[in-house]
Design a protein around this motif. Structure first.
Motif, short mmCIF file in Angstrom:
data_model
loop_
_atom_site.label_atom_id
_atom_site.label_comp_id
_atom_site.label_asym_id
_atom_site.label_seq_id
_atom_site.Cartn_x
_atom_site.Cartn_y
_atom_site.Cartn_z
N ASN A 205 0.82 -1.19 0.00
CA ASN A 205 0.00 0.00 0.00
C ASN A 205 0.87 1.26 0.00
OD1 ASN A 205 -1.70 2.15 1.85
ND2 ASN A 205 -3.04 0.89 0.56
N TRP A 206 0.35 2.31 -0.61
CA TRP A 206 1.13 3.55 -0.73
C TRP A 206 1.50 4.13 0.64
CZ3 TRP A 206 -0.13 8.48 1.02
CH2 TRP A 206 -1.43 8.65 1.51
N LYS A 207 0.63 3.95 1.63
CA LYS A 207 0.95 4.48 2.96
C LYS A 207 2.15 3.76 3.56
CE LYS A 207 -3.33 3.97 4.53
NZ LYS A 207 -4.07 3.68 3.28
N LEU A 208 2.30 2.48 3.26
CA LEU A 208 3.45 1.73 3.75
C LEU A 208 4.74 2.23 3.10
CD1 LEU A 208 2.01 -1.90 3.87
CD2 LEU A 208 2.34 -0.30 5.77
N VAL A 343 5.47 9.19 -5.03
CA VAL A 343 4.70 7.97 -4.77
C VAL A 343 3.31 8.13 -5.37
CG1 VAL A 343 3.57 6.67 -2.92
CG2 VAL A 343 5.98 7.31 -2.70
N ILE A 344 2.90 7.18 -6.18
CA ILE A 344 1.58 7.19 -6.82
C ILE A 344 0.88 5.86 -6.55
CG2 ILE A 344 0.30 7.36 -8.97
CD1 ILE A 344 1.60 9.97 -8.23
N PRO A 345 -0.30 5.87 -5.91
CA PRO A 345 -1.03 4.62 -5.67
C PRO A 345 -1.50 4.00 -6.99
CG PRO A 345 -1.90 6.44 -4.35
CD PRO A 345 -1.01 7.04 -5.38
N ARG A 347 -2.96 0.28 -6.84
CA ARG A 347 -4.01 -0.55 -6.26
C ARG A 347 -3.75 -0.62 -4.75
NH1 ARG A 347 -3.79 -2.75 -11.40
NH2 ARG A 347 -1.78 -3.76 -11.09
N PRO A 348 -4.68 -1.20 -3.98
CA PRO A 348 -4.42 -1.28 -2.54
C PRO A 348 -3.08 -1.91 -2.20
CG PRO A 348 -6.70 -1.86 -2.98
CD PRO A 348 -6.03 -1.71 -4.33
N ASP A 349 -2.63 -2.85 -3.04
CA ASP A 349 -1.38 -3.56 -2.75
C ASP A 349 -0.29 -3.28 -3.78
OD1 ASP A 349 -2.57 -4.85 -4.86
OD2 ASP A 349 -2.30 -6.89 -4.04
N GLU A 350 -0.40 -2.19 -4.53
CA GLU A 350 0.63 -1.82 -5.50
C GLU A 350 0.83 -0.31 -5.50
OE1 GLU A 350 0.10 -3.23 -9.44
OE2 GLU A 350 0.42 -5.34 -8.92
N THR A 351 2.08 0.10 -5.50
CA THR A 351 2.43 1.51 -5.45
C THR A 351 3.59 1.78 -6.39
OG1 THR A 351 1.76 1.63 -3.13
CG2 THR A 351 3.17 3.40 -3.95
N LEU A 352 3.46 2.83 -7.18
CA LEU A 352 4.55 3.26 -8.05
C LEU A 352 5.45 4.23 -7.30
CD1 LEU A 352 5.90 3.50 -10.88
CD2 LEU A 352 4.36 5.43 -11.31
N VAL A 353 6.73 3.92 -7.23
CA VAL A 353 7.72 4.84 -6.68
C VAL A 353 8.62 5.29 -7.82
CG1 VAL A 353 9.63 5.15 -5.07
CG2 VAL A 353 7.66 3.76 -4.40
#
Length: 443
Positions: A205-208, A343-345, A347-353
């Motif tokens: 998740n993006w928050k993580l 950081v761009i969300p 999906r709930p379990d995928e994040t683009l850095v």
């Protein structure tokens, strides 16, 4: 000329009507991580897109990415897409990536350059400033002026480009700019060029991803970075420093004392300013010493580029300037280059850095810098962070997970989560004292 139609508030209304979600927001325990559903559930992800990413200022690019008229980048999160471009007059613009005819997506590439923006569906053609220039076979009373692309608020700060999709963006961006520009401007980021940009998808998740960046408690997992990055970050003079860090603390203090003279000589502000959860556009900025040679993010701490990032700052040993801005960016600037993270969300379990390295525009690859040496430490560190975020998400998705406590050195994680929960309370209308927040925003 007609103005853009207002954004719809139906999503906010739906989110406010979810009693379970509101209960989690209202009962959040200070200095503890969030409940698992905040990271793994689709409805929470939707809230994050609608109430955080659609309503806050987001870092989306360096000006160096759109250096010439017609240059553009596109930014996507959820179903939203924004075109950020430099128009023919050199102004930075941002528009929704949606044709005003029947809604087709206009640009599908991540970046590029164009003289006009042409819809591939029916060939409606727009200028880089968003004006509709051509629409074939329309009624006699058709007025092109009424069908410009819908604009998005955009703001540049010392070479960094920020956008906000809200009708009423947080106004404290002006105050934030006033504070951080003196730190950033001497490095001339607006005049730099992109040496490299990488996109890494983290399985979490993006928050993580943001929480992971906001602490160095885990930095033992970054041996390459720790050659130059003092692992004392996050500790204050009043904290109990682990015995293993005693010698490092003394080395850090000596390096800081030496660099303070250099910073003062160049008139570079360096004191920490941390307003991460006390304003809508939370931020942190400071200048700090680095270990070993203290010059750059390389294995021995010496510069990776022989040409300084700013010709006004020829000293190689300047330490690092670091900045965080909620909800999606951080950066580090040394004497020879800058490295920017967004950081761009997905999906709930995928994040683009996304990581972007900037160097002096006159620097020549293979002559002034070796690209692998310039990027190597952070590319390794980014993958290590991605592995840690993946592990964190997998554990949080386990029914056995319960929120745990933050330690003293994780104070910026607490600040990020407190900022996040506060923004949800305000944006969802759950804050009983929203008036106080508005006052703080305008102060």
């Amino acid at each position: 000329m007609p103005t853009d139609p207002p954004q719809q508030n139906a999503q906010s209304t739906a989110h406010r009507a979810d009693p379970a979600m509101c209960a989690v927001i209202d009962t959040r325990v200070v200095s503890e991580s969030l409940p698992g559903q905040c990271y793994v559930e689709q409805k929470w992800f939707d809230v994050d897109l609608d109430e955080i990413f659609a309503k806050q200022w987001l870092f989306v690019a360096a000006e160096a990415e759109i250096a010439e008229p017609g240059d553009y980048v596109t930014v996507e999160f959820g179903t939203r897409s924004v075109i950020v471009t430099r128009d023919n007059l050199g102004n930075v613009r941002a528009h929704h990536n949606v044709c005003r005819h029947r809604g087709a997506r206009l640009i599908t590439q991540a970046n590029g350059s164009t003289g006009t923006i042409v819809c591939s569906y029916h060939s409606w053609t727009y200028g880089t400033d968003g004006r509709l220039m051509y629409a074939e076979a329309q009624a006699p009373d058709f007025d092109k002026r009424c069908f410009s692309l819908r604009s998005v608020a955009v703001r540049t700060i010392a070479g960094l480009v920020f956008i906000c999709l809200a009708d009423d963006p947080p106004t404290d961006i002006d105050d934030v700019a006033r504070i951080v520009e003196p730190y950033l401007a001497p490095h001339r980021l607006s005049e730099a060029k992109v040496a490299k940009q990488t996109d890494l998808v983290e399985n979490g998740n993006w928050k993580l991803a943001m929480e992971n960046n906001r602490e160095c408690y885990h930095c033992g997992g970054h041996p390459e970075l720790l050659n130059v990055f003092f692992p004392t970050w996050g500790y204050s003079d009043s904290d109990a420093i682990p015995d293993r860090l005693t010698a490092v603390v003394e080395r850090y203090r000596r390096a800081t004392a030496e660099l303070t003279d250099t910073w003062n000589r160049f008139g570079l502000p360096y004191r920490r300013i941390a307003q991460l959860d006390s304003r809508p556009t939370g931020f942190h900025i400071e200048r700090e010493a680095m270990d070993l040679a203290g010059e750059s993010f390389t294995l021995d701490g010496t510069t990776a580029c022989t040409r300084p990032l700013s010709d006004d700052l020829p000293d190689r040993r300047l330490g690092r300037l670091s900045m965080h801005l909620q909800p999606n960016m951080w950066l580090h600037v040394t004497s020879d280059h800058a490295v920017l993270f967004s950081v761009i969300p997905i999906r709930p379990d995928e994040t683009l850095v996304r990581t972007t390295w900037l160097v002096n525009a006159a620097a020549v690859e293979g002559v002034d810098y070796d690209l692998d040496r310039l990027t190597g430490v952070w590319e390794i560190t980014n993958q290590q962070d991605a592995d840690l975020v993946r592990l964190a998400h997998r554990g949080i998705a386990d029914p056995a997970y319960v929120p745990g406590p933050y330690g003293p050195s994780e104070f910026q994680v607490e600040a990020f989560i407190n900022w996040y929960v506060t923004r949800l309370r305000v944006n969802l209308g759950l804050d009983a004292d929203a008036t106080a927040d508005k006052i703080a925003e305008s102060a």
